[in-house]
Scaffold this active site. Structure first.
Site, PDB file in Angstrom:
ATOM      1  N   SER A 125      -3.952   9.817   0.663  1.00 48.16           N
ATOM      2  CA  SER A 125      -2.717   9.332   0.032  1.00 48.16           C
ATOM      3  C   SER A 125      -2.320   7.970   0.583  1.00 48.16           C
ATOM      4  CB  SER A 125      -1.573  10.311   0.274  1.00 48.16           C
ATOM      5  OG  SER A 125      -1.864  11.573  -0.282  1.00 48.16           O
TER       6      SER A 125
HETATM    7  N1  SAH Z   1      -2.785  15.044   2.309  1.00 47.30           N
HETATM    8  C1  SAH Z   1      -4.013  14.448   1.861  1.00 47.30           C
HETATM    9  C2  SAH Z   1      -3.994  14.269   0.347  1.00 47.30           C
HETATM   10  C3  SAH Z   1      -5.312  14.537  -0.214  1.00 47.30           C
HETATM   11  S1  SAH Z   1      -5.386  14.536  -1.978  1.00 47.30           S
HETATM   12  C4  SAH Z   1      -4.304  13.141   2.543  1.00 47.30           C
HETATM   13  O1  SAH Z   1      -3.387  12.478   3.002  1.00 47.30           O
HETATM   14  O2  SAH Z   1      -5.470  12.782   2.626  1.00 47.30           O
HETATM   15  C5  SAH Z   1      -5.011  16.224  -2.347  1.00 47.30           C
HETATM   16  C6  SAH Z   1      -5.904  17.278  -1.773  1.00 47.30           C
HETATM   17  O3  SAH Z   1      -5.492  18.520  -2.333  1.00 47.30           O
HETATM   18  C7  SAH Z   1      -7.378  17.134  -2.112  1.00 47.30           C
HETATM   19  O4  SAH Z   1      -8.127  17.140  -0.937  1.00 47.30           O
HETATM   20  C8  SAH Z   1      -7.673  18.368  -2.968  1.00 47.30           C
HETATM   21  O5  SAH Z   1      -8.980  18.878  -2.787  1.00 47.30           O
HETATM   22  C9  SAH Z   1      -6.627  19.331  -2.484  1.00 47.30           C
HETATM   23  N2  SAH Z   1      -6.313  20.413  -3.422  1.00 47.30           N
HETATM   24  C10 SAH Z   1      -6.254  20.391  -4.772  1.00 47.30           C
HETATM   25  N3  SAH Z   1      -5.934  21.597  -5.266  1.00 47.30           N
HETATM   26  C11 SAH Z   1      -5.808  22.428  -4.192  1.00 47.30           C
HETATM   27  C12 SAH Z   1      -5.493  23.806  -4.059  1.00 47.30           C
HETATM   28  N4  SAH Z   1      -5.266  24.589  -5.103  1.00 47.30           N
HETATM   29  N5  SAH Z   1      -5.444  24.328  -2.798  1.00 47.30           N
HETATM   30  C13 SAH Z   1      -5.672  23.554  -1.702  1.00 47.30           C
HETATM   31  N6  SAH Z   1      -5.977  22.242  -1.784  1.00 47.30           N
HETATM   32  C14 SAH Z   1      -6.039  21.674  -3.007  1.00 47.30           C
END
Ligand code: SAH
Length: 213
Positions: A64
């Site tokens: 993010s």
């Molecule tokens: N907090 C992270 C954001 C990553 S993007 C950062 O700062 O890097 C969002 C993440 O949510 C991705 O890695 C994706 O694989 C995960 N995601 C999507 N759907 C999900 C679900 N149902 N359960 C757990 N993780 C999920």
């Protein structure tokens, strides 16, 4: 892993730019000043770690934007005694920020490659979430609930009901709601059946995927 003087300097600049963009919580700014974001980036993109932008990580996901991390964390209003659940570990950067605020962090990721990658990284960096789970965050963690704070870091087309149920009374859920673009939304559970809803502008996240493991 190294954190050079140059990287520290770029990081300080990034953090002051977040302040200029309206992030006022000094504790969060301090925590973010201490976390080398370049450790959480794809190796080919480390030189961009201190741009205020989202970047690709593996499994078609993103780390993010720092502003978004700061903004969501500010809305979460975390205290050291809170039990916090994060949905979407991703790069682990947001997890690291949360761990700077409370030791009681639980985080779930549904991409196995990212789960394994962050497991290794957390170990290397000495970061210890209470639990790091590979699974579908849509369902939350019923065995550990209730949570004082829940943060969803992927765009949710609809509110995951289990997460609402797992909020403590007085607890807060921050979730970007919407299919293509999302409205940052905060729910505060004021009693068993009542949730206050507040909205905080438009964002763009990778989608929260449901039950597809
Ligand atoms: N907090 C992270 C954001 C990553 S993007 C950062 O700062 O890097 C969002 C993440 O949510 C991705 O890695 C994706 O694989 C995960 N995601 C999507 N759907 C999900 C679900 N149902 N359960 C757990 N993780 C999920």
């Amino acid at each position: 892993m190294k954190d050079t003087i140059k990287q520290k300097g770029l990081r300080r600049q990034l953090i002051s730019s977040l302040k200029a963009k309206g992030i006022l919580n000094e504790t969060i700014l301090d925590v973010m000043t201490k976390i080398p974001r370049h450790f959480f980036m794809d190796p080919s993109l480390v030189n961009f770690a201190y741009e205020d932008k989202a970047y690709p990580i593996s499994a078609n996901q993103t780390i993010s934007q720092p502003y978004t991390v700061a903004f969501q964390t500010e809305l979460l209003e975390v205290s050291t005694f809170h039990k916090v659940l994060e949905i979407g570990t991703g790069s682990g950067y947001q997890t690291a920020v949360l761990l700077g605020l409370t030791p009681n962090v639980y985080t779930i990721e549904r991409q196995q490659s990212l789960f394994k990658q962050t497991q290794r990284l957390f170990l290397q960096l000495g970061l210890r979430p209470k639990k790091q789970i590979f699974g579908d965050g849509y369902n939350g963690l019923p065995n550990v609930a209730p949570f004082d704070r829940i943060i969803v870091t992927a765009g949710a087309p609809e509110i995951p009901k289990p997460l609402m149920n797992q909020l403590a009374i007085g607890g807060k859920l921050i979730i970007p709601l919407g299919a293509n673009t999302q409205i940052m939304t905060r729910f505060t559970r004021t009693s068993t059946l009542v949730f206050d809803k507040e909205e905080f502008g438009q964002f763009k996240f990778v989608p929260l995927l449901e039950n597809k493991i």
